[in-house]
Structures are given as C-alpha cells and as structure tokens.
Scaffold this motif. Structure first.
Motif, mmCIF file in Angstrom:
data_model
loop_
_atom_site.group_PDB
_atom_site.id
_atom_site.type_symbol
_atom_site.label_atom_id
_atom_site.label_comp_id
_atom_site.label_asym_id
_atom_site.label_seq_id
_atom_site.Cartn_x
_atom_site.Cartn_y
_atom_site.Cartn_z
ATOM 1 N N SER A 1 0.859 -1.178 0.000
ATOM 2 C CA SER A 1 0.000 0.000 0.000
ATOM 3 C C SER A 1 0.896 1.229 0.000
ATOM 4 O O SER A 1 2.116 1.113 -0.133
ATOM 5 N N TYR B 1 -6.005 -1.035 -0.791
ATOM 6 C CA TYR B 1 -6.502 0.342 -0.883
ATOM 7 C C TYR B 1 -7.339 0.627 0.347
ATOM 8 O O TYR B 1 -8.249 -0.130 0.688
ATOM 9 N N ARG C 1 -5.308 4.107 -6.902
ATOM 10 C CA ARG C 1 -5.959 2.795 -6.784
ATOM 11 C C ARG C 1 -5.841 1.999 -8.083
ATOM 12 O O ARG C 1 -5.498 0.812 -8.063
#
Length: 179
Positions: free
Chosen positions: A107, A138, A122
């Motif tokens: 991430s 996400y 994303r």
C-alpha cells in the motif's frame, strides 16, 4: 496481513501505520521517493522518516536514490501528467519488493493525503498488483488528516509545504505562475 507500505513522508505515514497496526497488520515501511526536489528537501524528508520510524519502532527499507535527471526526462514534456509517473514509478518499486520479499500486500501513505488522486493511485496499484501477483491494499485514510497533523506536530517531525516535485514546489511558492 504482512504489508509493505510505501512511505512518501513521515507525516503521511502516521495515520495509515496506526490504523493498519490497530487492525492487526504487520507493517514494514518502504521509502522510495526519487521525485522529491530539491535534494535538501529530499534529505529532510528521509531524515524525518528515520526519526518517525525510531519513535514508533517501525522497520523501514530505504531505497535512497535521488534521480533528478530520470524524473525530469519522464515528465518535462508534459508536467501536467507528472503525478501518473510519480505514482506509478514508486508503486512499481514497492509492488516488486513486496512480491520478491513475500509480503501479503502493499500500500502507500499517499492514500492519506487529500491532495492526491486516489482513483489513479488505486487503478495503478491494482494494475501493479495483478502484474506482480501481490495484493494492493486500498484504504482511504483521508479521514485521519487532522489526527496525522496533530501527531506529527507532537512528535516534532519536519512538515513539508508541498507534495515533493519541483513543479509542486513552484505551484506552492509561485501559485500565479503558468503551469
């Protein structure tokens, strides 16, 4: 879940790291921000991450590379599209490392900032996840914006005034200039 978290800066990492740890995830930071300019700003941000990591006992992998020429070569002809290059190049590094090192997911602390393009982050994260065979986690961390600011001030961390690249510095300090 064992997560490799790209850290764009210490301030943006505070809320995501806290939230993910509270959810029971094991977090390792990954600092790779070759787009930050000038060099003295890059060093300040790297040092702030080092300080933050010590305070909260966070393992961080540092890919300490300052690639001014590469960055400019990639974005100079279309500065308005620079964020795509910045997101993609940094996410590619963290995704590749996550896959190679056996992390469950990757991430980015960019997801904390209300100034970043979450949809694009994303999309790129999911594409890279598919390519490298590792999950992109996400989560919209923007709700922790004020908490992160308050915590970074309490820790005495360096707080930058612009996103990072030379173009964002220009927009911050010379806002009436043409882009």
């Amino acid at each position: 879940m064992n997560i490799l978290l790209h850290i764009c800066c210490a301030n943006c990492a505070i809320y995501p790291v806290r939230t993910m740890r509270e959810a029971g995830h094991d977090i390792t930071g990954y600092f790779f921000n070759h787009n930050i300019h000038p060099y003295q700003e890059y060093r300040r941000r790297l040092e702030a991450v080092e300080t933050y990591a010590k305070i909260i006992n966070l393992e961080v992998v540092y890919k300490d590379e300052y690639r001014l020429e590469e960055f400019l070569a990639q974005v100079a002809s279309q500065p308005a599209n620079r964020c795509t290059y910045c997101y993609q190049s940094r996410l590619r590094q963290v995704a590749e490392q996550a896959a190679q090192q056996g992390y469950d997911a990757f991430s980015t602390s960019l997801l904390y900032s209300r100034y970043q393009n979450h949809e694009l982050i994303r999309k790129l994260g999911e594409e890279l996840a598919s390519h490298y065979g590792v999950t992109f986690l996400y989560e919209d961390f923007r709700q922790g914006w004020q908490d992160g600011i308050k915590a970074s001030k309490a820790m005495g961390l360096y707080r930058q005034q612009y996103c990072g690249c030379i173009y964002s510095e220009k927009e911050r300090y010379h806002p009436n200039s043409s882009h």
